[in-house]
Design a protein around this motif. Structure first.
Motif, short mmCIF file in Angstrom:
data_model
loop_
_atom_site.label_atom_id
_atom_site.label_comp_id
_atom_site.label_asym_id
_atom_site.label_seq_id
_atom_site.Cartn_x
_atom_site.Cartn_y
_atom_site.Cartn_z
N ILE A 17 36.81 -11.54 -7.39
CA ILE A 17 37.65 -11.27 -8.56
C ILE A 17 37.23 -12.17 -9.72
CG2 ILE A 17 40.00 -11.48 -9.46
CD1 ILE A 17 40.97 -10.63 -6.62
N ASP A 18 37.03 -13.45 -9.44
CA ASP A 18 36.63 -14.39 -10.49
C ASP A 18 35.20 -14.13 -10.95
OD1 ASP A 18 39.12 -15.49 -10.22
OD2 ASP A 18 38.46 -17.30 -9.19
N GLY A 19 34.42 -13.42 -10.15
CA GLY A 19 33.06 -13.08 -10.54
C GLY A 19 32.96 -11.84 -11.42
N GLY A 20 34.10 -11.25 -11.77
CA GLY A 20 34.10 -10.11 -12.67
C GLY A 20 33.99 -8.76 -11.99
N MET A 21 34.39 -8.67 -10.72
CA MET A 21 34.33 -7.41 -10.00
C MET A 21 35.11 -6.32 -10.74
SD MET A 21 35.82 -6.59 -6.20
CE MET A 21 37.48 -6.78 -6.85
N GLY A 22 34.47 -5.15 -10.89
CA GLY A 22 35.13 -4.05 -11.58
C GLY A 22 35.46 -2.87 -10.69
N GLY A 62 27.96 0.75 -14.94
CA GLY A 62 28.25 -0.49 -15.65
C GLY A 62 29.34 -1.34 -15.07
N LYS A 63 29.83 -1.02 -13.86
CA LYS A 63 30.86 -1.81 -13.21
C LYS A 63 30.23 -2.77 -12.20
CE LYS A 63 34.70 0.20 -14.81
NZ LYS A 63 35.79 -0.52 -15.50
N ARG A 64 30.61 -4.04 -12.28
CA ARG A 64 30.23 -4.95 -11.20
C ARG A 64 30.93 -4.47 -9.92
NH1 ARG A 64 30.03 -11.10 -13.81
NH2 ARG A 64 27.92 -10.84 -14.65
N THR A 65 30.14 -4.17 -8.90
CA THR A 65 30.67 -3.39 -7.78
C THR A 65 30.43 -4.10 -6.45
OG1 THR A 65 30.23 -1.34 -8.98
CG2 THR A 65 30.58 -1.17 -6.59
N LEU A 66 31.49 -4.13 -5.64
CA LEU A 66 31.44 -4.67 -4.28
C LEU A 66 31.49 -3.53 -3.29
CD1 LEU A 66 31.65 -7.07 -2.22
CD2 LEU A 66 34.14 -6.81 -2.45
N VAL A 67 30.63 -3.56 -2.27
CA VAL A 67 30.68 -2.59 -1.18
C VAL A 67 30.70 -3.39 0.12
CG1 VAL A 67 28.15 -2.34 -1.26
CG2 VAL A 67 29.52 -0.63 -0.09
N SER A 68 31.52 -2.96 1.07
CA SER A 68 31.67 -3.74 2.30
C SER A 68 31.81 -2.84 3.52
CB SER A 68 32.90 -4.66 2.20
OG SER A 68 34.08 -3.91 1.92
N PHE A 69 31.18 -3.26 4.60
CA PHE A 69 31.36 -2.65 5.92
C PHE A 69 30.75 -3.58 6.96
CE2 PHE A 69 28.27 -0.08 3.38
CZ PHE A 69 27.08 -0.60 3.88
N GLY A 92 25.97 -5.72 -11.61
CA GLY A 92 25.82 -6.41 -10.33
C GLY A 92 26.36 -5.61 -9.16
N LEU A 93 25.56 -5.49 -8.10
CA LEU A 93 25.93 -4.76 -6.89
C LEU A 93 25.83 -5.72 -5.71
CD1 LEU A 93 26.66 -2.15 -5.37
CD2 LEU A 93 24.21 -1.60 -5.31
N VAL A 94 26.93 -5.90 -4.99
CA VAL A 94 26.99 -6.85 -3.88
C VAL A 94 27.44 -6.13 -2.62
CG1 VAL A 94 28.08 -8.95 -2.99
CG2 VAL A 94 27.47 -8.78 -5.42
N ILE A 174 30.47 -9.62 -17.51
CA ILE A 174 29.20 -8.94 -17.28
C ILE A 174 28.21 -9.31 -18.39
CG2 ILE A 174 29.84 -6.85 -18.53
CD1 ILE A 174 28.32 -5.28 -16.34
N GLU A 175 26.96 -9.51 -17.98
CA GLU A 175 25.94 -9.93 -18.93
C GLU A 175 24.78 -8.95 -19.03
OE1 GLU A 175 24.72 -13.81 -17.76
OE2 GLU A 175 26.69 -14.71 -18.03
N LYS A 176 24.60 -8.09 -18.05
CA LYS A 176 23.42 -7.24 -18.03
C LYS A 176 23.62 -5.97 -18.84
CE LYS A 176 20.19 -4.89 -14.98
NZ LYS A 176 19.77 -4.58 -13.61
N ASP A 177 22.61 -5.61 -19.60
CA ASP A 177 22.59 -4.32 -20.27
C ASP A 177 22.25 -3.27 -19.22
OD1 ASP A 177 22.28 -2.09 -21.80
OD2 ASP A 177 20.59 -2.84 -22.98
#
Length: 474
Positions: A17-22, A62-69, A92-94, A174-177
């Motif tokens: 959340i603090d990392g800007g997850m969208g 353009g969304k910082r995105t988290l995926v988990s499994f 960002g994709l994590v 977010i910083e990346k174009d």
């Protein structure tokens, strides 16, 4: 934050959340869904492959995105995941992967680090709770800098952590174009050469990272080096060092950085010990670099195994199925569901989640009518990757019966609602369905429904309605 949640999942959730997850996407398994719940997620996807693909699309939007499994889920998502290493990402994709090394709730023990051997990439493993927060918070920005999906690996050892104060920091933006050219995101032979060269350049940047490793020198003349990966504990190892001086390098990044490699190849060290949690992955990499003896110390898998019991679920169905099996000499397949290890031991084979219909088809083709074939699936596992083969079996009139236990969700991982209504979906395909309610109908009534289906010629389909009921906790 939920006080009942694991400390590691609460910490990671706050870091993301603090990392800007969208945006966030999840397919349930081994506490990955607990993290998903903590960040406000609710709707699951069809399978891990679709989950990762949706997350990739979100990144491009353009969304910082988290995926988990979980680790076994990465097998399913491997196609989309590996291709995203080649293509690069948008925002960002994590990928948060939960490795069930000790088999608390998976088919077997698997180690996700081996996926690095395909194309490389980057994998981070927190060393402690504060480290978990820092890694989660910075992971999206790191993904944007590297133009790579960042993998964070969590194991059983992390889930057992109960102490650790977290110092929070400001939320990142977010910083990346994220505007992209076609050759950046289309994985195709036309672009392969330039994309692979780009990937190699990005991997050089990964090798230069130093912030995730910590070198602790205890003596100027130490002859022994202890390499500790992630959260693995070295204290038991060091206690057996016979008072010999030793240096320690705590590694949190894979592939091994250039600085770590230079320490490992330092001729000062005559002996190296690698401590890690999982398979001997880092040991293999260190051994390839060093001409000296390299000792591997990893916890014995199942040294303290979790005790599973037979599940007494859907008892009427399996009593009826047992009768049918005794009368017809049927071979019964199952998915990994709440009915896999049932108390009557009716199931003969279960390979993996979503495979029961396919394995049944293969058996039926080779048996050529000499054996009765039954596949028992859950609505969740059929949604996962079985609907296409169900349609195939129906269209080709494969001589088998498919029984769908429809409880409206995924009982094994906490009762999440199914993405699609399985009965409505199947009816929309025009398949003939027999139905039974295994919570309310008698065993004789259920047996009669099954007998009609099993004794019919060709393909038959039974939807066995059931309530979710209380679910098994992890």
């Amino acid at each position: 934050m939920n006080e009942d949640a694991k400390l590691i999942t609460k910490t990671l959730a706050q870091g993301f959340i603090d990392g800007g997850m969208g945006a966030a996407f999840n397919y349930p398994g081994f506490f990955s869904h607990e993290l998903f719940r903590l960040i406000g997620g609710s709707e699951i996807q069809l399978s891990e492959k679709h989950t990762y693909a949706e997350a990739f699309g979100s990144s491009l939007a353009g969304k910082r995105t988290l995926v988990s499994f979980k680790n076994v889920g990465l097998n399913v998502a491997a196609d989309t995941f590996l291709h995203s290493l080649i293509s690069g990402v948008g925002a960002g994709l994590v990928l948060l992967i939960t490795d069930d090394i000790d088999v608390w709730g998976s088919q077997e023990s698997q180690d996700s680090r081996h996926f690095l051997d395909f194309y490389g990439g980057i994998l981070l493993e927190p060393k402690n709770i504060q480290d978990a927060y820092e890694i989660a918070r910075g992971s999206f920005a790191l993904s944007e800098v590297l133009n790579l999906p960042v993998v964070i690996r969590i194991t059983n050892q992390h889930l057992m952590m109960t102490e650790g104060a977290v110092e929070r920091k400001e939320k990142l933006s977010i910083e990346k174009d994220v505007s992209t050219k076609k050759e950046n995101v289309i994985v195709h032979p036309y672009y392969w050469v330039s994309q692979y060269r780009s990937l190699q350049d990005r991997m050089k940047t990964v090798a230069s990272l130093e912030a995730y490793d910590e070198y602790i020198s205890t003596s100027t003349d130490a002859k022994r080096l202890v390499v500790v990966f992630g959260a693995a504990k070295a204290i038991e190892v060091l206690a057996k060092s016979d008072d010999q001086p030793y240096d320690v390098i705590r590694v949190g990044l894979l592939p091994l950085s250039r600085s770590v490699q230079s320490i490992i190849t330092n001729p000062q060290y005559e002996e190296i010990t690698v401590v890690e949690y999982g398979q001997a992955y880092v040991h293999e990499k260190v051994s390839a670099l060093s001409s000296r003896p390299v000792q591997s110390i990893i916890p014995a898998i199942l040294a303290s195994p979790k005790q599973f019991t037979e599940w007494v679920r859907d008892e009427r169905l399996f009593e009826a199925l047992e009768r049918v099996k005794n009368e017809t000499d049927a071979f019964v397949f199952s998915d990994i569901t709440r009915s896999t290890v049932e108390s009557r031991h009716v199931i003969d084979a279960s390979l993996s989640y979503g495979a029961a219909v396919s394995t049944g088809i293969g058996f039926a083709k080779s048996a050529q009518g000499e054996r009765t074939v039954i596949s028992v699936v859950g609505d969740g596992s059929l949604n996962h990757e079985g609907l296409d083969v169900l349609n195939y079996a129906a269209e080709h009139n494969i001589n088998m019966t498919v029984i769908i236990v429809d409880n409206g969700g995924l009982w094994c991982t906490g009762g999440q609602a199914s993405t699609l209504s399985i009965e409505a979906t199947i009816r929309s395909y025009g398949h003939d369905i027999a139905t039974t309610d295994i919570d309310t109908e008698s065993v004789d009534s259920i047996e009669n429904t099954l007998n009609i289906a099993v004794n019919s010629v060709g393909f038959s389909l039974v939807v066995a309605k059931a309530t979710m009921g209380s679910f098994r906790g992890e």
